[in-house]
Scaffold this motif. Structure first.
Motif, PDB file in Angstrom:
ATOM      1  N   THR A  25       7.749 -11.354   8.924  1.00 44.55           N
ATOM      2  CA  THR A  25       7.112 -11.989  10.069  1.00 44.55           C
ATOM      3  C   THR A  25       5.722 -11.414  10.315  1.00 44.55           C
ATOM      4  O   THR A  25       4.901 -12.029  10.985  1.00 44.55           O
ATOM      5  N   ASN A  26       5.460 -10.217   9.778  1.00 42.82           N
ATOM      6  CA  ASN A  26       4.146  -9.603   9.929  1.00 42.82           C
ATOM      7  C   ASN A  26       3.977  -8.562   8.836  1.00 42.82           C
ATOM      8  O   ASN A  26       4.925  -7.863   8.484  1.00 42.82           O
ATOM      9  N   LEU A  27       2.759  -8.467   8.293  1.00 43.40           N
ATOM     10  CA  LEU A  27       2.450  -7.411   7.331  1.00 43.40           C
ATOM     11  C   LEU A  27       0.958  -7.126   7.412  1.00 43.40           C
ATOM     12  O   LEU A  27       0.134  -8.025   7.269  1.00 43.40           O
ATOM     13  N   ASN A  28       0.627  -5.877   7.708  1.00 49.01           N
ATOM     14  CA  ASN A  28      -0.766  -5.430   7.787  1.00 49.01           C
ATOM     15  C   ASN A  28      -0.976  -4.354   6.735  1.00 49.01           C
ATOM     16  O   ASN A  28      -0.121  -3.481   6.573  1.00 49.01           O
ATOM     17  N   ILE A  29      -2.126  -4.395   6.071  1.00 50.09           N
ATOM     18  CA  ILE A  29      -2.379  -3.406   5.024  1.00 50.09           C
ATOM     19  C   ILE A  29      -3.801  -2.882   5.142  1.00 50.09           C
ATOM     20  O   ILE A  29      -4.718  -3.627   5.489  1.00 50.09           O
ATOM     21  N   ASN A  30      -3.941  -1.598   4.884  1.00 50.64           N
ATOM     22  CA  ASN A  30      -5.254  -0.955   4.804  1.00 50.64           C
ATOM     23  C   ASN A  30      -5.405  -0.402   3.396  1.00 50.64           C
ATOM     24  O   ASN A  30      -4.559   0.367   2.937  1.00 50.64           O
ATOM     25  N   PHE A  31      -6.477  -0.804   2.728  1.00 53.30           N
ATOM     26  CA  PHE A  31      -6.771  -0.317   1.386  1.00 53.30           C
ATOM     27  C   PHE A  31      -7.689   0.886   1.521  1.00 53.30           C
ATOM     28  O   PHE A  31      -8.701   0.818   2.206  1.00 53.30           O
ATOM     29  N   MET A  32      -7.355   1.983   0.870  1.00 55.01           N
ATOM     30  CA  MET A  32      -8.094   3.237   1.042  1.00 55.01           C
ATOM     31  C   MET A  32      -8.918   3.645  -0.166  1.00 55.01           C
ATOM     32  O   MET A  32      -9.968   4.232  -0.016  1.00 55.01           O
ATOM     33  N   ARG A  33      -8.399   3.414  -1.338  1.00 56.79           N
ATOM     34  CA  ARG A  33      -9.145   3.742  -2.559  1.00 56.79           C
ATOM     35  C   ARG A  33      -8.619   2.850  -3.666  1.00 56.79           C
ATOM     36  O   ARG A  33      -7.544   2.275  -3.553  1.00 56.79           O
ATOM     37  N   LYS A  34      -9.365   2.746  -4.744  1.00 58.91           N
ATOM     38  CA  LYS A  34      -8.939   1.849  -5.809  1.00 58.91           C
ATOM     39  C   LYS A  34      -7.798   2.456  -6.613  1.00 58.91           C
ATOM     40  O   LYS A  34      -7.685   3.673  -6.742  1.00 58.91           O
ATOM     41  N   ALA A  35      -6.969   1.578  -7.116  1.00 60.83           N
ATOM     42  CA  ALA A  35      -5.830   1.980  -7.943  1.00 60.83           C
ATOM     43  C   ALA A  35      -6.071   1.480  -9.359  1.00 60.83           C
ATOM     44  O   ALA A  35      -6.516   0.345  -9.558  1.00 60.83           O
ATOM     45  N   GLN A  36      -5.781   2.317 -10.331  1.00 62.51           N
ATOM     46  CA  GLN A  36      -5.889   1.960 -11.739  1.00 62.51           C
ATOM     47  C   GLN A  36      -4.563   1.357 -12.205  1.00 62.51           C
ATOM     48  O   GLN A  36      -3.531   1.524 -11.563  1.00 62.51           O
ATOM     49  N   ALA A  37      -4.575   0.685 -13.350  1.00 65.10           N
ATOM     50  CA  ALA A  37      -3.350   0.149 -13.939  1.00 65.10           C
ATOM     51  C   ALA A  37      -2.371   1.289 -14.207  1.00 65.10           C
ATOM     52  O   ALA A  37      -2.765   2.443 -14.383  1.00 65.10           O
ATOM     53  N   GLY A  38      -1.100   0.962 -14.201  1.00 67.25           N
ATOM     54  CA  GLY A  38      -0.038   1.943 -14.414  1.00 67.25           C
ATOM     55  C   GLY A  38       0.984   1.838 -13.306  1.00 67.25           C
ATOM     56  O   GLY A  38       1.025   0.852 -12.564  1.00 67.25           O
ATOM     57  N   ASP A  39       1.815   2.852 -13.181  1.00 68.98           N
ATOM     58  CA  ASP A  39       2.843   2.845 -12.141  1.00 68.98           C
ATOM     59  C   ASP A  39       2.237   3.118 -10.773  1.00 68.98           C
ATOM     60  O   ASP A  39       1.504   4.087 -10.591  1.00 68.98           O
ATOM     61  N   ILE A  40       2.550   2.236  -9.846  1.00 70.98           N
ATOM     62  CA  ILE A  40       2.118   2.368  -8.456  1.00 70.98           C
ATOM     63  C   ILE A  40       3.378   2.282  -7.612  1.00 70.98           C
ATOM     64  O   ILE A  40       4.165   1.338  -7.746  1.00 70.98           O
ATOM     65  N   ASP A  41       3.601   3.271  -6.762  1.00 65.15           N
ATOM     66  CA  ASP A  41       4.822   3.333  -5.959  1.00 65.15           C
ATOM     67  C   ASP A  41       4.549   3.010  -4.499  1.00 65.15           C
ATOM     68  O   ASP A  41       3.505   3.364  -3.959  1.00 65.15           O
TER      69      ASP A  41
END
Length: 156
Positions: free
Chosen positions: A98-114
């Motif tokens: 019903t709601n989702l807010n996101i803040n991006f802080m730094r770039k992520a490279q390809a690979g596993d992201i948790d």
């Protein structure tokens, strides 16, 4: 705060009713389009009041400059909320964001992201959660999201 060790939930009385493997199998059953031809988004771990989800980001998740795209990270956050909900309320496929807010802080490279997810409140109709999205060898936080899931009422 080391988010890799951030398992203690804010609501410790919660008990999962499904483990990560069960949730993954259920997602393949009710939401196969998530990983059609791929298995990049998956539940990795479930514990009381939280879970860990993973995106194995590859070429198709990158935007120009080699950065994992915002929509791919947003999807990871949303899947984290869904896995938290399903693992704690059971097989209720119609739980919805019903709601989702996101803040991006730094770039992520390809690979596993948790996505390390915590249930902040689980009520009869709504579940409020947050997700720390971490990536790289140092497991730096690349984004943080908060959201709410609507839980379908029990059928009479």
């Amino acid at each position: 705060m080391d988010v890799r060790a951030a398992k203690p939930p804010l609501t410790p009385a919660l008990t999962p009713v499904m483990g990560a493997d069960e949730v993954n199998a259920y997602l393949m059953e009710v939401y196969p389009q998530l990983n059609t031809d791929y298995t990049e988004y998956r539940a990795v771990e479930v514990w009381p009041g939280g879970c860990r989800v993973r995106l194995t980001a590859g070429e198709r998740h990158l935007r120009p400059g080699g950065t994992v795209s915002g929509p791919a990270l947003f999807t990871l956050a949303d899947i984290g909320g869904y896995v938290c909900a399903l693992s704690h309320i059971g097989r209720k496929a119609l739980a919805v964001t019903t709601n989702l807010n996101i803040n991006f802080m730094r770039k992520a490279q390809a690979g596993d992201i948790d996505g390390v997810c915590r249930i902040l409140k689980l009520g009869k109709a709504l579940m409020v959660f947050d997700v720390a999205i971490v990536a790289g060898e140092a497991q730096e936080m690349v984004a943080h999201a908060t959201g709410t899931y609507s839980i379908p009422p029990a059928r009479k």
